[in-house]
Design an enzyme around this catalytic site. Structure first.
Site, mmCIF file in Angstrom:
data_model
loop_
_atom_site.group_PDB
_atom_site.id
_atom_site.type_symbol
_atom_site.label_atom_id
_atom_site.label_comp_id
_atom_site.label_asym_id
_atom_site.label_seq_id
_atom_site.Cartn_x
_atom_site.Cartn_y
_atom_site.Cartn_z
ATOM 1 N N THR B 1 0.846 -1.144 -0.093
ATOM 2 C CA THR B 1 0.059 0.039 -0.096
ATOM 3 C C THR B 1 0.755 1.376 0.113
ATOM 4 O O THR B 1 1.739 1.356 0.547
ATOM 5 C CB THR B 1 -1.088 -0.095 1.326
ATOM 6 O OG1 THR B 1 -1.572 -0.999 1.285
ATOM 7 C CG2 THR B 1 -1.654 1.394 1.416
ATOM 8 N N ARG B 29 -12.521 -9.566 -1.436
ATOM 9 C CA ARG B 29 -11.985 -8.945 -0.461
ATOM 10 C C ARG B 29 -11.615 -7.293 -0.403
ATOM 11 O O ARG B 29 -10.593 -6.906 -1.276
ATOM 12 C CB ARG B 29 -10.869 -9.468 0.212
ATOM 13 C CG ARG B 29 -10.638 -8.914 1.863
ATOM 14 C CD ARG B 29 -9.401 -8.026 1.536
ATOM 15 N NE ARG B 29 -8.774 -7.577 2.789
ATOM 16 C CZ ARG B 29 -7.793 -6.519 3.074
ATOM 17 N NH1 ARG B 29 -7.272 -6.246 1.982
ATOM 18 N NH2 ARG B 29 -7.489 -6.313 4.005
ATOM 19 N N GLY B 53 -1.897 -1.162 6.762
ATOM 20 C CA GLY B 53 -1.857 -2.267 7.555
ATOM 21 C C GLY B 53 -3.069 -3.225 7.338
ATOM 22 O O GLY B 53 -3.339 -3.551 6.270
#
Lengths: 173, 133
Positions: B1, B29, B53
């Site tokens: 990310t 997801r 995270g």
């Protein structure tokens, strides 16, 4: 002229022990390029919104980070990308989830914010919206890197051996 | 990310986040990155936040909005609010990861509860800093 910019760029692959000096240097260079891309509009008196889009685009285009080109693979071996952007002036926001063909998902998120009445578009519909907006499209193969493909195969092999699928210290390190 | 947060010379803030998600994810997801208030948030009254995270925990805690709400309503600095969320609340829930922040006052910061987070910052009057671990 009191502007400021912060970036983060994760890989999801390396632990401290497995990160070579060359890889460490590559990550630092990539983060430096993102800071340069984002600080250019800020130094010229431009907007924070332009800055964060520019910085994230630089990270999306760099295959060592887990976003855009270089993103991880799903269990089915696909690349599905998510992105969001938000403007603090009026809390306008746009985001996309599960998109597959837009080169820079953060720019698609900004288009959702600026050119739709919605906040979050997902999957096929978001891909169609990107086409309607005329945003640069790529073949899904553009996003593929061998490191990410190997990571998926290693995960599947570990699963077949009955080992845990997920190392949080690796993924979130 | 990946992500970025900024404050411009006019005093406005913005945040952006982008990700490929989790290796081997299934069932469509979606994590916190595209969810406004979880992984991404910006409010001129407080600051801007981008997160990375364990997304499910960041969603449950509403991390990015919560940080800005604490600044706005409790008068905490954005660094204090980020530390509270990452080092205490999220950790107590079992969530791992980090955030980068800028305050409406131009302050810059980050907070993370994992061994490392690849990050960098620069300002009009602050030299660039890049850190990996």
């Amino acid at each position: 002229s009191n502007w400021s910019l912060v970036v983060h760029g994760g890989s999801g692959v390396f632990t401290r022990a497995s990160l070579s000096p060359e890889q460490d240097a590559a990550f630092r260079a990539g983060l430096g390029e993102a800071l340069a891309a984002g600080s250019a509009p800020l130094a010229a008196g431009g907007s924070a919104l332009d800055a964060v889009e520019a910085a994230v685009r630089a990270l999306e285009d760099n295959p060592i980070f887990n976003s855009g080109r270089g993103a991880v693979f799903t269990a089915e071996g696909r690349t599905e990308l998510d992105a969001a952007i938000m403007d603090g002036r009026d809390r306008a926001a746009g985001s996309v989830a599960g998109v597959t063909r837009t080169r820079n998902p953060v720019t698609l998120a900004r288009a959702v914010m600026a050119h739709s009445p919605h906040v979050l578009l997902a999957r096929d519909g978001a891909d169609v919206f990107a086409l309607e907006q005329g945003l640069p499209q790529v073949d899904p193969g553009y996003f593929r890197t061998e490191e990410r493909w190997a990571a998926l195969q290693a995960m599947k092999a570990a699963h077949a051996r009955g080992e845990p699928l997920f190392d949080k210290n690796l993924k979130y390190g | 990310t990946v992500g970025a947060v900024a404050r411009d010379s006019h005093g406005h803030v913005a945040a952006a986040t982008s990700t490929g998600g989790l290796t081997g994810k299934r069932w469509g997801r979606i994590g916190d990155s595209p969810l406004i208030g979880a992984g991404t948030y910006a409010d001129d009254r407080a600051g801007a936040v981008s997160a990375t995270g364990s997304g499910e925990y960041f969603i449950r805690a509403g991390v990015s909005h919560e940080i800005c709400a604490r600044v706005r309503m409790l008068g905490e600095t954005i660094q204090q609010a980020a530390d509270l969320l990452l080092q205490e609340e999220l950790k107590a829930m079992g969530g791992d990861g980090g955030v980068i922040v800028v305050g409406a006052d131009g302050s810059m910061g980050w907070s993370f509860n994992t061994p490392g987070m690849f990050r960098g910052r620069v300002g009009a009057e602050a030299a660039a800093v890049i850190a990996v671990y």
